[in-house]
Design a protein around this motif. Structure first.
Motif, mmCIF file in Angstrom:
data_model
loop_
_atom_site.group_PDB
_atom_site.id
_atom_site.type_symbol
_atom_site.label_atom_id
_atom_site.label_comp_id
_atom_site.label_asym_id
_atom_site.label_seq_id
_atom_site.Cartn_x
_atom_site.Cartn_y
_atom_site.Cartn_z
ATOM 1 N N ILE A 113 0.937 -1.270 0.097
ATOM 2 C CA ILE A 113 0.004 0.072 -0.111
ATOM 3 C C ILE A 113 1.088 1.229 0.024
ATOM 4 N N LYS A 114 0.543 2.301 -0.844
ATOM 5 C CA LYS A 114 1.329 3.336 -0.875
ATOM 6 C C LYS A 114 1.152 4.385 0.031
ATOM 7 N N SER A 115 -0.265 4.688 0.463
ATOM 8 C CA SER A 115 -0.459 5.693 1.689
ATOM 9 C C SER A 115 -1.724 5.530 2.177
ATOM 10 N N VAL A 116 -1.971 6.091 3.188
ATOM 11 C CA VAL A 116 -3.086 5.725 4.372
ATOM 12 C C VAL A 116 -3.627 7.267 4.623
ATOM 13 N N ALA A 117 -5.049 7.382 4.792
ATOM 14 C CA ALA A 117 -5.627 8.276 5.530
ATOM 15 C C ALA A 117 -6.724 7.699 6.427
ATOM 16 N N LEU A 118 -6.371 8.593 7.732
ATOM 17 C CA LEU A 118 -7.458 8.038 8.581
ATOM 18 C C LEU A 118 -7.739 9.195 9.670
#
Length: 163
Positions: A113-118
Motif C-alpha cells: 500500500i502506498k499511502s493511508v488516510a485515517l
C-alpha cells in the motif's frame, strides 16, 4: 511517517481510506455515513461479510471497489446486541483498536500500500479518548514505510495538504 492534516478525509488522495466501526454496523453517522453515501456497494459487502463470517471486534474488513478505491474498516467497537432491527453498536475499546491497527500495519506491509488516510479513530460514536487513540496510532503506524495522513480536524469540503 505520520502527518497530521486538516480537511475532509473523503477528498483524500491516499491509496487507502481507514475508519472504525462495529461488526454489523449500520453506517448511519459520521464518516461511516459519508462512506455509505459514496460507496454503498462497500457497505453491502461489509454487511454480507459480517453475516457470513461473524467477525469479532479487533478484526478488519478490507474492500477494494471497481474504481480501485480501497477502504479498510477497523472493527474497534462491540457489535450491536442484535443484528436485526436498528440497535446501536457498543463502545470501542483500546484493546479492539490495537488489534485492528496491528492487522492494518501488517496489511500495509504485505499489500504494498502506498499511502493511508485515517481520522481520529473511535473517538466519536466509539467513545475513546483521543490521547489513547493517538498513542495507539503512533505505536502501530508510526513505523510503516508509507505516508499516513491523520485527519485531526474535519473541515467539510476542504482538501487537505497531504503532500
Amino acid at each position: 511517517m505520520i502527518k497530521e492534516v486538516k480537511g475532509d478525509i473523503m477528498l483524500s488522495e491516499a491509496a487507502v481510506l481507514v475508519h472504525s466501526v462495529a461488526p454489523m454496523d449500520h453506517f448511519d453517522s459520521g464518516l461511516a455515513l459519508s462512506i455509505r453515501d459514496q460507496y454503498p456497494e462497500m457497505v453491502k459487502e461489509f454487511r454480507h461479510h459480517c453475516r457470513v463470517h461473524h467477525p469479532s471486534p479487533g478484526e478488519i474488513f478490507n474492500w477494494i471497489g471497481k474504481d480501485g478505491k480501497q477502504i479498510v474498516s477497523l472493527m474497534a467497537q462491540e457489535p450491536p446486541p442484535s443484528s436485526h432491527g436498528h440497535a446501536n453498536p457498543g463502545k470501542a475499546t483500546i484493546s479492539h483498536l490495537d488489534h485492528s491497527l496491528k492487522k492494518l500495519a501488517k496489511l500495509i506491509a504485505n499489500d504494498d500500500i502506498k499511502s493511508v488516510a485515517l481520522p481520529k479513530l473511535a473517538t466519536g460514536v466509539g467513545g475513546l479518548k483521543w490521547e489513547e487513540v493517538q498513542a495507539s496510532i503512533i505505536k502501530y503506524l508510526g513505523q510503516v514505510d508509507v505516508p499516513v495522513y491523520l485527519y485531526t480536524t474535519y473541515v467539510k469540503g476542504v482538501k487537505a495538504s497531504e503532500g
